[in-house]
Design an enzyme around this catalytic site. Sequence first.
Site, PDB file in Angstrom:
ATOM      1  N   GLU A 120      42.359  33.265  56.432  1.00 49.53           N
ATOM      2  CA  GLU A 120      41.361  33.771  55.808  1.00 49.53           C
ATOM      3  C   GLU A 120      41.681  34.202  54.886  1.00 49.53           C
ATOM      4  OE1 GLU A 120      39.344  36.010  59.028  1.00 49.53           O
ATOM      5  OE2 GLU A 120      40.009  35.051  60.800  1.00 49.53           O
ATOM      6  N   LYS A 122      42.554  37.378  52.353  1.00 49.30           N
ATOM      7  CA  LYS A 122      41.860  38.797  52.426  1.00 49.30           C
ATOM      8  C   LYS A 122      40.855  39.792  51.385  1.00 49.30           C
ATOM      9  CE  LYS A 122      44.804  42.819  54.074  1.00 49.30           C
ATOM     10  NZ  LYS A 122      44.334  44.317  52.767  1.00 49.30           N
ATOM     11  N   ASP A 124      39.182  41.573  48.683  1.00 53.40           N
ATOM     12  CA  ASP A 124      39.957  43.424  48.935  1.00 53.40           C
ATOM     13  C   ASP A 124      38.539  43.700  48.014  1.00 53.40           C
ATOM     14  OD1 ASP A 124      40.906  45.087  47.928  1.00 53.40           O
ATOM     15  OD2 ASP A 124      41.896  44.145  46.026  1.00 53.40           O
ATOM     16  N   TYR A 232      34.532  39.393  59.276  1.00 52.10           N
ATOM     17  CA  TYR A 232      35.622  38.370  60.002  1.00 52.10           C
ATOM     18  C   TYR A 232      36.304  38.655  61.308  1.00 52.10           C
ATOM     19  CZ  TYR A 232      38.079  42.781  58.512  1.00 52.10           C
ATOM     20  OH  TYR A 232      37.772  43.953  58.772  1.00 52.10           O
ATOM     21  N   LYS A 321      50.629  38.884  51.646  1.00 56.45           N
ATOM     22  CA  LYS A 321      50.031  39.262  50.292  1.00 56.45           C
ATOM     23  C   LYS A 321      49.978  38.780  49.218  1.00 56.45           C
ATOM     24  CE  LYS A 321      48.948  43.904  50.220  1.00 56.45           C
ATOM     25  NZ  LYS A 321      48.017  44.515  50.349  1.00 56.45           N
ATOM     26  N   CYS A 415      44.981  42.957   6.279  1.00 59.69           N
ATOM     27  CA  CYS A 415      45.316  41.863   6.599  1.00 59.69           C
ATOM     28  C   CYS A 415      46.707  42.058   7.289  1.00 59.69           C
ATOM     29  CB  CYS A 415      45.400  40.666   6.358  1.00 59.69           C
ATOM     30  SG  CYS A 415      46.421  39.309   7.494  1.00 59.69           S
ATOM     31  N   CYS A 418      49.141  38.880   4.948  1.00 57.72           N
ATOM     32  CA  CYS A 418      48.581  38.662   3.942  1.00 57.72           C
ATOM     33  C   CYS A 418      48.464  39.705   2.920  1.00 57.72           C
ATOM     34  CB  CYS A 418      48.112  37.052   3.498  1.00 57.72           C
ATOM     35  SG  CYS A 418      46.402  37.219   3.867  1.00 57.72           S
ATOM     36  N   CYS A 433      40.476  38.378   7.978  1.00 55.77           N
ATOM     37  CA  CYS A 433      41.385  38.517   6.809  1.00 55.77           C
ATOM     38  C   CYS A 433      40.321  37.993   5.747  1.00 55.77           C
ATOM     39  CB  CYS A 433      42.126  37.737   7.028  1.00 55.77           C
ATOM     40  SG  CYS A 433      43.229  37.363   5.430  1.00 55.77           S
ATOM     41  N   CYS A 440      46.365  32.711   3.532  1.00 61.10           N
ATOM     42  CA  CYS A 440      47.739  34.234   4.902  1.00 61.10           C
ATOM     43  C   CYS A 440      48.682  33.319   5.658  1.00 61.10           C
ATOM     44  CB  CYS A 440      46.299  34.383   5.528  1.00 61.10           C
ATOM     45  SG  CYS A 440      46.842  35.377   7.038  1.00 61.10           S
TER      46      CYS A 440
HETATM   47  S1  IVH Z   1      41.421  41.114  60.061  1.00 62.47           S
HETATM   48  C1  IVH Z   1      43.000  43.306  63.652  1.00 62.47           C
HETATM   49  N1  IVH Z   1      40.359  39.886  58.353  1.00 62.47           N
HETATM   50  O1  IVH Z   1      42.423  44.215  55.714  1.00 62.47           O
HETATM   51  C2  IVH Z   1      42.536  42.810  61.766  1.00 62.47           C
HETATM   52  N2  IVH Z   1      40.979  41.606  57.717  1.00 62.47           N
HETATM   53  O2  IVH Z   1      44.730  45.499  56.526  1.00 62.47           O
HETATM   54  C3  IVH Z   1      42.000  43.255  61.644  1.00 62.47           C
HETATM   55  N3  IVH Z   1      40.175  42.439  55.204  1.00 62.47           N
HETATM   56  O3  IVH Z   1      41.034  46.995  55.974  1.00 62.47           O
HETATM   57  C4  IVH Z   1      41.518  42.957  59.968  1.00 62.47           C
HETATM   58  N4  IVH Z   1      39.948  40.516  54.707  1.00 62.47           N
HETATM   59  O4  IVH Z   1      39.360  45.610  56.598  1.00 62.47           O
HETATM   60  C5  IVH Z   1      40.764  40.956  58.611  1.00 62.47           C
HETATM   61  N5  IVH Z   1      39.808  37.924  56.351  1.00 62.47           N
HETATM   62  C6  IVH Z   1      40.132  39.359  57.068  1.00 62.47           C
HETATM   63  C7  IVH Z   1      40.154  40.819  55.774  1.00 62.47           C
HETATM   64  C8  IVH Z   1      40.338  41.486  57.021  1.00 62.47           C
HETATM   65  C9  IVH Z   1      39.765  41.739  54.755  1.00 62.47           C
HETATM   66  C10 IVH Z   1      40.889  44.153  55.222  1.00 62.47           C
HETATM   67  C11 IVH Z   1      40.395  44.653  56.361  1.00 62.47           C
HETATM   68  C12 IVH Z   1      41.087  46.111  57.072  1.00 62.47           C
HETATM   69  C13 IVH Z   1      42.595  45.193  55.987  1.00 62.47           C
HETATM   70  C14 IVH Z   1      43.548  44.969  56.298  1.00 62.47           C
END
Ligand code: IVH
Length: 688
Positions: A120, A122, A124, A232, A321, A415, A418, A433, A440
């Site tokens: 999935e 992650k 932000d 999620y 990450k 410039c 030139c 310029c 130039c």
């Molecule tokens: S699972 C036990 N799935 O990442 C598992 N977390 O360090 C709990 N986050 O702040 C998290 N996308 O909100 C999971 N697809 C995803 C996620 C996700 C973002 C965030 C989560 C938490 C941090 C986990």
Amino acid sequence: MSSGGDIPKKARERAAELREQIRYHNHRYYVLDDPVIADAEYDRLFDELVALEADHPDLVTDDSPTQRIGGEPLTAFDSVRHQVPMLSLAKCTTVEELEDWLKRCRNRLERDEPLALTCEPKIDGVAVTLLYQDGRLTLAATRGDGETGEDITANVRTLKAVPLSLDADDVPALLEVRGEIYMAQADFQAFNAAALEAGEKPLVNPRNGAAGSLRQLDPKVTARRPLTLFCYGVGRIDGDWSPATQKAVLDGLAGWGFRVNPEVEVVTGAEGAEAYIDALLERRSRLGYDIDGVVIKVDDLSLQRRLGTLSRTPRWALAFKYPAEEATTRVLAVDFQVGRTGAVTPVARLEPVFVGGVTVSNATLHNMDEIARLDLHVGDTVMIRRAGDVIPQVMAVITAKRPKDAEPVSLPDGCPSCGSPIVRPEGEVVARCSAGPRTCPAQRKEGLKHFASRLALDIDGLGDKLVEQLVEADLVREPADLFRLGADTLAGLERMGEKSAANLVAALERSRETTLARLIYALGIREVGTATAQNLASHFGSLEALMAADQAALEAVPDVGPVVAGHVHAYFRDDERRAAVEDLVEVGVHWPAPPGAGGPAPLAGETWVLTGSLESLSRDEAKERLQALGAKVTGSVSGKTDCVVAGPGAGSKLDKARKLDVPVLDEAEFLEILNRHGQGVGGSDDAG
Ligand code: IVH
């Protein structure tokens, strides 16, 4: 409580009907990203419900869509104790660590065969938990320290992607849903543009924007912020629901109307996860929202239970990450660069910093207005962002860290290349310029780099450094001069051996044979990119016709407006430029008559979309060949798309094409079409 007896039955029925329709359209729009009515129609339904509820206040229910606008301001957020803790994730950054983690999982489970895993994005953003009791949203809370968070129900209720009630009859009596609230990049940009317009302070980045928006005590402020979420997982559940896998959890949530990320995939073992990680990284900058990695979870929930949790992190999940796209660093200086059209662009010289997977020491500042907007001084600490292949940008100045001796930035008078005066025409943001490429050297260098670049004449081995040497030694003044360079002259240059000189001469020989579109693009006319060049080539069919075209004839070209037409016209009215173009033909630059010159192009009027990766050619090459056949190539699938070419790694665009019944070709079928129309991929073996 009113009995409701005095409310006409018709009004009550109409309100219920409107609520149901609005909820349906909310779900289509905010959860599925797939609206089925126009915004104005939606507004009409909504306004009607607002009016009805204003006439009959007793009709208002707390899950009515009108109740999202935000209630009364709070004085503080209450604390909420999570019944099931909100865990965090163990992190890794290398495939070795990922493989070790999987090995440990398999050992613990005493399994030899690879595990099924969900992968999935992650997201932000900001973690949130949503509690539904008897299908009604009763509580929304932040993660806090994982044990205790803050009650942000009033704010979360304003998010259109969060269902206020669930009407399916298989929803557990108590359902806790977990997800991540975030701001999409386009919404963030639009919000900031409007904030600047109104003289308000812009948000630093989407994540801060989301966090700040949820921290508002006045829910009406949150209601105006463009927030959404992806769900999620789940927390506590009381009732009759026992999904067997993480994927089944997500499917269940989606079925009840929660927004679930369409990029989620179930893969097998390390190999599957690694392929997903690579493919998603490649698409990262096109997702439309910020992600900081991939979350990999053991899919089977009974295996998850057996693996268990280690203090604050589950053993069954791991975050891979990606390199951060943002970092802070210091501005050492601001220099001014002169581009091929004479545009003078301020560039921040930075203390080198690792961001987006590379070390960055320069960031564009675009123009003086941008410097004023950022209030940037030399010496400032700044937040920079490098996403995908986009050049690094300065997002914000951290004014709190400004040193006493920080210096404001001003545009130089002359410039830097030139010395000619720099001018900034009234109403334009770009300073230029006042001289042209003949005076130039910077413009000459940049013009030649562009001429040699990959999408232009694609001269292999003619890098930036070499162009600079050639201009400085006055060996090349205009593009045609390149083709007159002999191997001896080249071999005499610094860092040039006989072999590389011979290679370059051969590369120049090859690039003499080009296409009309590439040549037009290569000239570097202001605002003529590859797409416009392609349109000009298809429309006029020959260089002579293009050079002879007047303003009106140019404006008749698809997607060419008066401004671009003006630039093209002015370019070819300049005698020296005309001579330089004719000189190119003189030295043997040539191209086949474009298809369409002798009849309509075979794919004229069609709109194509490319998705996923192709083996025998790059996406740019595929696009170019399609355009040569007259097709328009766009980035998103809609009802107007005629055909989608899908290679491995194709994701949501392919899904959408299938949903809309748009024909989908695989690579082999695509190549066959190209071949049929004389745009086949030759057996070229000059890869690498
Ligand atoms: S699972 C036990 N799935 O990442 C598992 N977390 O360090 C709990 N986050 O702040 C998290 N996308 O909100 C999971 N697809 C995803 C996620 C996700 C973002 C965030 C989560 C938490 C941090 C986990």
